[in-house]
Design a protein around this motif. Structure first.
Motif, PDB file in Angstrom:
ATOM      1  N   LEU A 191       9.637  -1.178  -2.206  1.00  0.00           N
ATOM      2  CA  LEU A 191       8.905  -0.806  -2.871  1.00  0.00           C
ATOM      3  C   LEU A 191       7.542  -0.782  -3.094  1.00  0.00           C
ATOM      4  CD1 LEU A 191      11.258  -1.328  -5.567  1.00  0.00           C
ATOM      5  CD2 LEU A 191      10.596   0.797  -4.383  1.00  0.00           C
ATOM      6  N   ALA A 192       6.166  -1.567  -1.675  1.00  0.00           N
ATOM      7  CA  ALA A 192       5.466  -1.577  -1.562  1.00  0.00           C
ATOM      8  C   ALA A 192       4.638  -0.734  -0.835  1.00  0.00           C
ATOM      9  CB  ALA A 192       5.061  -2.968  -1.085  1.00  0.00           C
ATOM     10  N   SER A 193       5.298   0.067   0.221  1.00  0.00           N
ATOM     11  CA  SER A 193       4.317   1.272   0.532  1.00  0.00           C
ATOM     12  C   SER A 193       4.192   2.443  -0.106  1.00  0.00           C
ATOM     13  CB  SER A 193       5.166   2.253   1.395  1.00  0.00           C
ATOM     14  OG  SER A 193       6.413   2.861   0.907  1.00  0.00           O
ATOM     15  N   VAL A 194       3.041   2.851  -0.208  1.00  0.00           N
ATOM     16  CA  VAL A 194       3.018   4.548  -0.475  1.00  0.00           C
ATOM     17  C   VAL A 194       2.212   5.507   0.220  1.00  0.00           C
ATOM     18  CG1 VAL A 194       0.753   2.414  -2.164  1.00  0.00           C
ATOM     19  CG2 VAL A 194       0.248   3.804   0.047  1.00  0.00           C
ATOM     20  N   GLY A 195       2.556   6.715  -0.912  1.00  0.00           N
ATOM     21  CA  GLY A 195       3.066   7.569  -0.228  1.00  0.00           C
ATOM     22  C   GLY A 195       1.004   8.196   1.026  1.00  0.00           C
ATOM     23  N   THR A 196       1.957  10.112   0.235  1.00  0.00           N
ATOM     24  CA  THR A 196       0.707  11.346   0.682  1.00  0.00           C
ATOM     25  C   THR A 196      -0.062  11.844  -0.522  1.00  0.00           C
ATOM     26  OG1 THR A 196       0.407  13.135   1.759  1.00  0.00           O
ATOM     27  CG2 THR A 196       1.744  13.086   0.223  1.00  0.00           C
ATOM     28  N   GLY A 197      -1.471  11.257  -0.536  1.00  0.00           N
ATOM     29  CA  GLY A 197      -2.723  11.749  -2.009  1.00  0.00           C
ATOM     30  C   GLY A 197      -3.037  10.316  -2.300  1.00  0.00           C
ATOM     31  N   GLU A 198      -2.019   9.272  -1.640  1.00  0.00           N
ATOM     32  CA  GLU A 198      -2.675   7.466  -2.720  1.00  0.00           C
ATOM     33  C   GLU A 198      -3.832   7.125  -1.371  1.00  0.00           C
ATOM     34  OE1 GLU A 198      -1.391   6.541  -5.374  1.00  0.00           O
ATOM     35  OE2 GLU A 198       0.306   8.074  -5.592  1.00  0.00           O
ATOM     36  N   GLU A 199      -4.437   5.697  -2.873  1.00  0.00           N
ATOM     37  CA  GLU A 199      -5.670   5.847  -1.784  1.00  0.00           C
ATOM     38  C   GLU A 199      -4.831   4.025  -0.629  1.00  0.00           C
ATOM     39  OE1 GLU A 199      -8.893   5.544  -4.700  1.00  0.00           O
ATOM     40  OE2 GLU A 199      -7.816   4.052  -5.596  1.00  0.00           O
ATOM     41  N   ILE A 200      -5.175   3.823   0.352  1.00  0.00           N
ATOM     42  CA  ILE A 200      -5.056   3.377   1.624  1.00  0.00           C
ATOM     43  C   ILE A 200      -6.136   2.460   1.457  1.00  0.00           C
ATOM     44  CG2 ILE A 200      -6.035   4.253   3.082  1.00  0.00           C
ATOM     45  CD1 ILE A 200      -3.473   3.201   4.732  1.00  0.00           C
ATOM     46  N   GLY A 201      -5.233   0.844   1.292  1.00  0.00           N
ATOM     47  CA  GLY A 201      -6.403   0.051   1.069  1.00  0.00           C
ATOM     48  C   GLY A 201      -7.291  -1.571   2.235  1.00  0.00           C
ATOM     49  N   VAL A 363      -1.403  12.045   4.380  1.00  0.00           N
ATOM     50  CA  VAL A 363      -3.148  12.317   3.568  1.00  0.00           C
ATOM     51  C   VAL A 363      -3.752  10.992   2.708  1.00  0.00           C
ATOM     52  CG1 VAL A 363      -5.205  13.262   2.843  1.00  0.00           C
ATOM     53  CG2 VAL A 363      -3.411  14.506   4.056  1.00  0.00           C
ATOM     54  N   ASN A 364      -4.702  10.208   2.727  1.00  0.00           N
ATOM     55  CA  ASN A 364      -4.783   9.282   2.450  1.00  0.00           C
ATOM     56  C   ASN A 364      -6.393   8.628   1.890  1.00  0.00           C
ATOM     57  OD1 ASN A 364      -2.234   7.848   3.722  1.00  0.00           O
ATOM     58  ND2 ASN A 364      -1.646   7.348   1.500  1.00  0.00           N
ATOM     59  N   ARG A 365      -6.648   8.251   0.996  1.00  0.00           N
ATOM     60  CA  ARG A 365      -8.507   8.170   1.508  1.00  0.00           C
ATOM     61  C   ARG A 365      -8.714   6.384   0.911  1.00  0.00           C
ATOM     62  NH1 ARG A 365     -12.894  10.807  -0.724  1.00  0.00           N
ATOM     63  NH2 ARG A 365     -11.736  12.551  -2.008  1.00  0.00           N
ATOM     64  N   VAL A 366      -9.587   5.976   1.750  1.00  0.00           N
ATOM     65  CA  VAL A 366      -9.797   4.653   2.047  1.00  0.00           C
ATOM     66  C   VAL A 366     -10.002   3.779   0.983  1.00  0.00           C
ATOM     67  CG1 VAL A 366     -10.569   2.400   3.715  1.00  0.00           C
ATOM     68  CG2 VAL A 366      -9.595   4.635   4.230  1.00  0.00           C
ATOM     69  N   ALA A 367      -9.904   2.975   0.261  1.00  0.00           N
ATOM     70  CA  ALA A 367     -10.397   2.228  -0.494  1.00  0.00           C
ATOM     71  C   ALA A 367     -10.555   0.425  -0.723  1.00  0.00           C
ATOM     72  CB  ALA A 367      -9.854   2.878  -2.099  1.00  0.00           C
ATOM     73  N   HIS A 368     -10.963  -0.419  -1.242  1.00  0.00           N
ATOM     74  CA  HIS A 368     -10.489  -1.854  -0.923  1.00  0.00           C
ATOM     75  C   HIS A 368      -9.400  -1.647  -1.231  1.00  0.00           C
ATOM     76  CE1 HIS A 368     -15.439  -2.535  -0.480  1.00  0.00           C
ATOM     77  NE2 HIS A 368     -14.713  -2.759   0.586  1.00  0.00           N
TER      78      HIS A 368
END
Length: 393
Positions: A191-201, A363-368
């Motif tokens: 349950l810790a993965s993220v989907g499209t449109g989310e920030e990736i860290g 598609v993801n946007r990079v963040a810390h």
């Protein structure tokens, strides 16, 4: 400063032949304050939770594609509207999530020759990007030839191993690249993965990192390969380069594993052979105007996907709720971003688009990692939510 294009259209996100595809996702429904498995078409998103409380449960059906179509319930909204809410990260609206839930999230490493060489370079350079250039030239000069033609575990691979030991270039990465056993590791918790449109860290302390665009197989608890999706096995190369024992820190951080946009189930029009032939495209767009494009050809993989699954699951290890398996990547960026010799690394704000014609685009946007939305909805929260909705049978 140049601002990158962030929103992904529905047409861009869906497979080119979406009319022939059975697409499974998960959506957060604010009306029930929880997630539901959904069947996705170009026109609408239908709730499956009345029959299957989780995607994992759906995957245990005899024929998941047929079962999903038969179980399609209430329309949660149009796919276009829900994707738009996902892209603007509207927490008050119905939005798409990572398309998996109770499955274990596993990954195979060093499954392509170029990736294998890059891991040797990381180890020798010990996280120093400039030193990596020098080591890369040395490794390529000594190894030469095409490692893609070596069958892992074969007599020829063992002869190559002996040669590399003699040359002082043997590495644990070459062991899993050409040896009999594949590298299989845990990418993130359930349950810790993220989907499209989310920030990736990425960790704030990492100075050398990159995306890893991959095809991801979806398995049920018996090991049946039921479908595929796309994934970003984001990696902190400086951490892993310092020591292979730092692999958990390099691979598993808040929001460091993305999957999606949807699972495409196998049927008469999409099979494991399509995965074997898949081309995975990567595009990175930075707010500094930087752009990187690359591709990964699955036909060049060193180990067949079925072989990787046999390394993951069998008498030696079971996954009763199913699993997903990242298959590895050919992508190994060496292009400088900034000063010469510094190599490629992410910057906050990068938009990462991973796409394949029969799987759509993730598609993801990079963040810390420290500033990404914290992971708060775990297995306990899911069970409580499903119980409150009367969905636990």
């Amino acid at each position: 400063m140049t601002h990158t294009t962030w929103p992904a259209s529905l047409t861009d996100s869906l497979p080119l032949d979406h009319d022939a595809a059975t697409l499974i996702g998960r959506a957060w429904d604010p009306r029930v304050a929880g997630p539901s498995p959904v069947l996705v078409t170009a026109h609408e998103v239908r709730d499956l939770s009345g029959t299957f409380a989780t995607v994992s449960e759906l995957m245990s059906a005899d024929e998941p594609a047929a079962a999903a179509r038969a179980a399609a319930g209430a329309v949660l909204g149009s796919a276009e509207e829900i994707l738009a809410a996902t892209m603007r990260r509207d927490r008050s609206a119905t939005r798409f999530l990572s398309p998996i839930d109770l499955q274990c999230v596993k990954a195979a490493g060093v499954t392509f020759a170029v990736s294998m060489i890059e891991r040797v370079i990381e180890e020798r350079a010990r996280g120093d990007a400039a030193e990596a250039d020098r080591v890369r030239a040395q490794v390529l000069e000594v190894i030469g030839g095409d490692l893609g033609a070596i069958e892992p575990g074969s007599p020829g691979a063992m002869r190559l191993k002996s040669y590399l030991i003699d040359q002082g270039l043997w590495s644990q990465y070459l062991e899993v690249g050409i040896g009999p056993d594949a590298e299989i590791f845990t990418k993130c918790p359930v349950l810790a993965s993220v989907g499209t449109g989310e920030e990736i860290g990425v960790r704030r302390t990492s100075e050398w990192n990159n995306p890893e665009p991959e095809v991801v197989l979806v398995l049920d608890g018996s090991g049946r390969i039921l479908g595929a999706t796309l994934g970003n096995d984001l990696n902190l190369r400086d951490y892993e380069g310092r020591s292979a024992l730092l692999l958990p820190e390099a691979k598993d951080n808040n929001a460091s594993a993305s999957l999606g946009p949807f699972i495409r189930l196998f049927d008469e029009r999409f099979s494991l052979d399509d995965v074997r032939r898949a081309e995975v495209e990567l595009r990175v767009q930075g707010e500094d105007g930087f752009e990187l494009r690359a591709s990964s050809d699955m036909s060049l993989i060193s180990r067949d996907p079925e072989d990787l699954v046999s390394n993951l699951l069998g008498p030696h290890h079971q996954y009763p709720d199913g699993a997903v398996l990242y298959l590895g990547t050919l992508f190994a960026p060496t292009e400088d971003r900034g000063e010469p010799g510094a190599g490629f690394t992410h910057r906050v704000g990068d938009v990462v688009r991973i796409s394949s014609p029969k799987l759509g685009a993730l598609v993801n946007r990079v963040a810390h990692s420290e500033t990404c939305a914290p992971w708060e909805f775990g297995v306990g929260a899911l069970m409580r939510n499903l119980a409150e909705r009367g969905l636990l049978r």
